[in-house]
Design an enzyme around this catalytic site. Structure first.
Site, short mmCIF file in Angstrom:
data_model
loop_
_atom_site.label_atom_id
_atom_site.label_comp_id
_atom_site.label_asym_id
_atom_site.label_seq_id
_atom_site.Cartn_x
_atom_site.Cartn_y
_atom_site.Cartn_z
N ARG A 159 -26.86 12.55 -19.58
CA ARG A 159 -26.02 12.80 -20.77
C ARG A 159 -26.58 13.96 -21.60
NH1 ARG A 159 -26.73 10.35 -25.40
NH2 ARG A 159 -27.42 8.37 -24.53
N TYR A 191 -1.64 21.86 -28.31
CA TYR A 191 -1.42 20.72 -27.41
C TYR A 191 -1.35 19.44 -28.26
CZ TYR A 191 -2.59 17.21 -23.89
OH TYR A 191 -2.59 16.10 -23.09
N1 LCS Z 1 -5.89 22.20 -24.58
C1 LCS Z 1 -4.75 22.57 -23.98
C2 LCS Z 1 -4.14 23.89 -24.32
C3 LCS Z 1 -4.14 21.71 -23.08
O1 LCS Z 1 -2.99 22.10 -22.50
C4 LCS Z 1 -4.73 20.46 -22.79
C5 LCS Z 1 -4.12 19.49 -21.84
C6 LCS Z 1 -5.92 20.11 -23.44
C7 LCS Z 1 -6.48 21.02 -24.32
C8 LCS Z 1 -6.62 18.81 -23.20
O2 LCS Z 1 -7.28 18.84 -22.00
P1 LCS Z 1 -7.60 17.53 -21.09
O3 LCS Z 1 -8.31 16.58 -21.98
O4 LCS Z 1 -6.29 17.00 -20.63
O5 LCS Z 1 -8.47 18.09 -20.01
N2 LCS Z 1 -2.79 19.76 -21.54
C9 LCS Z 1 -2.01 19.05 -20.82
C10 LCS Z 1 -0.67 19.36 -20.60
O6 LCS Z 1 -0.07 20.31 -21.11
N3 LCS Z 1 -0.16 18.49 -19.75
O7 LCS Z 1 -1.04 17.49 -19.44
C11 LCS Z 1 -2.29 17.79 -20.09
#
Ligand code: LCS
Length: 398
Positions: free
Chosen positions: A63, A116
């Protein structure tokens, strides 16, 4: 034992292939090994104490640090022109760790309105309970950032290109405003990847990624990364990540190290497909509008052209009959897959208002330009003609 070569190129494709490998080249192996160990033995009790005190280099506990994870952190930090990276279990772990590092009770954050969904939701539903205030503004107009800053603002957070509206924020402009007020600027660079955009080179302090997307590129892991501009910011964020525990495991890191080596090839192919597809869609009789930053009439085309090395492979469209028309397209595609996420080799299609951004109340979604009719397309690396013909047949079912 082979003496490892130190590849020290400033070029993007070379960096994506060689970044971080030197850290683990003990036997001359070409691929970084998976150090699947939760803990690391100390030679003596004194060494253990010295490692905990930060007086001796060496691993302690996964970790807190792991050789495979460190190799990935080094690779992405190099590609982003940053100081060091901090790998996280997901993109959301990266984002919430950055929030937690800079925001305390009574603090305020200015964020892009169309981030997001969960990046906004985490602030409104979790950090708000701890007394954190947030303002969501259209950061594609820099004046909105300036006006939203308050005496208690502790972080400016932008996402560019923004998911899913494809709005672009001027990174250098946002950095200048944040710097004037002595506030760090964090940029979510997920949609572009370091192959197309390196915010630290434009003045940003922190970059966050969902590695789940272009950087890994194969839709087989979830992961995240925080990259800082300097040692001071790194030292501020690392203990927060270690205490909250949203770190990455070595196997996950190894898969991303494997995926990132083809970032340049995947990005080139997907964005070439996307440029052609955007043009095709724009002239399709069943398509009412197309948001794609590579169009010269996109409202922020000039900024995109200036701060990005390419326009990426994400497209937002509206179709005739609005949401009902969009559902017809999503239910009839065959080469595209109806799924959330993005940035993999396979093309995906989804409906943000009811899926990725459903957690954002309708009023806030619409204020940010995310209308019910918007359908989002992540263009992958298939043959262009198959993607075109697939969307064409699905659109013609409306
Ligand atoms: N930032 C952006 C711009 C994202 O599109 C996403 C996930 C995240 C952060 C978060 O990342 P994760 O924790 O999922 O690795 N975007 C998604 C989307 O547009 N569809 O499913 C997940």
């Amino acid at each position: 034992m082979t003496i490892p070569k130190h590849v020290n190129s400033k070029r993007k494709a070379t960096k994506a292939i060689h970044g971080g490998k030197l850290l683990c080249a003990d036997f001359g192996q070409v691929s970084v090994p998976i150090f699947q160990s939760s803990t690391f033995a100390f030679p003596t009790a004194e060494d253990g104490a010295a490692r905990f005190a930060g007086e001796q280099a060496g691993y302690i506990y996964t970790r807190l640090g792991n050789p495979t994870v460190n190799a990935l952190e080094q690779s992405i930090a190099d590609q982003e022109s940053g100081y060091k990276g901090l790998a996280t279990g997901s993109g959301m772990a990266a984002i919430t760790t950055v929030y937690a590092a800079f925001l305390e009770a009574g603090a305020h954050i200015v964020s892009t309105d169309c981030v997001y969904g969960p990046s906004r939701g985490a602030l409104e539903t979790i950090f708000a309970r701890f007394g954190v205030e947030s303002s969501f503004v259209d950061t594609s107009d820099l004046q909105n950032i300036e006006q939203a800053i308050r005496p208690n603002t502790k972080l400016v957070f932008i996402e560019t290109p923004a998911n899913p509206t494809m709005k672009i924020t001027d990174i250098a402009g946002a950095a200048a405003i944040a710097q004037k007020h002595g506030i760090p600027l964090a940029v979510d660079n997920t949609f572009a990847s370091p192959y197309l955009q390196r915010p630290i080179e434009k003045g940003a302090d922190i970059v966050v990624h969902s590695l789940t997307k272009y950087i890994n590129g194969h839709s087989d892991i979830v992961g995240g990364m925080i990259i800082t501009k300097n040692a001071e910011l790194y030292r501020k964020i690392k203990p927060v990540l270690n205490h909250l525990g949203g770190t990455m495991d070595p196997h996950q890191a190894w898969l991303v190290l494997r995926g990132v080596q083809t970032l340049s090839l995947r990005m080139e192919k997907s964005q070439e497909n996307a440029a052609k597809l955007a043009e095709f869609l724009r002239h399709h009789p069943k398509v009412t509008w197309v948001n794609y930053p590579g169009f010269t009439d996109h409202p922020q085309y000039k900024i995109a052209k200036c701060q990005m090395d390419g326009f990426g492979a994400m497209i937002a469209i509206g179709v005739v009959n609005g949401l009902e028309g969009g559902k017809t397209v999503m239910n009839n595609v065959q080469v595209f897959t109806l799924a959330v996420s993005l940035g993999g080799v396979e093309s995906l299609i989804e409906h943000p208002a009811s899926m990725t951004h459903a957690s954002v109340p309708r009023k806030h979604r619409e204020e940010a330009g995310l209308y019910d009719e918007l359908v989002r397309i992540s263009v992958g690396c298939e043959d262009y003609e198959d993607l075109r013909d697939d969307l064409d047949q699905a659109l013609n079912k409306i």
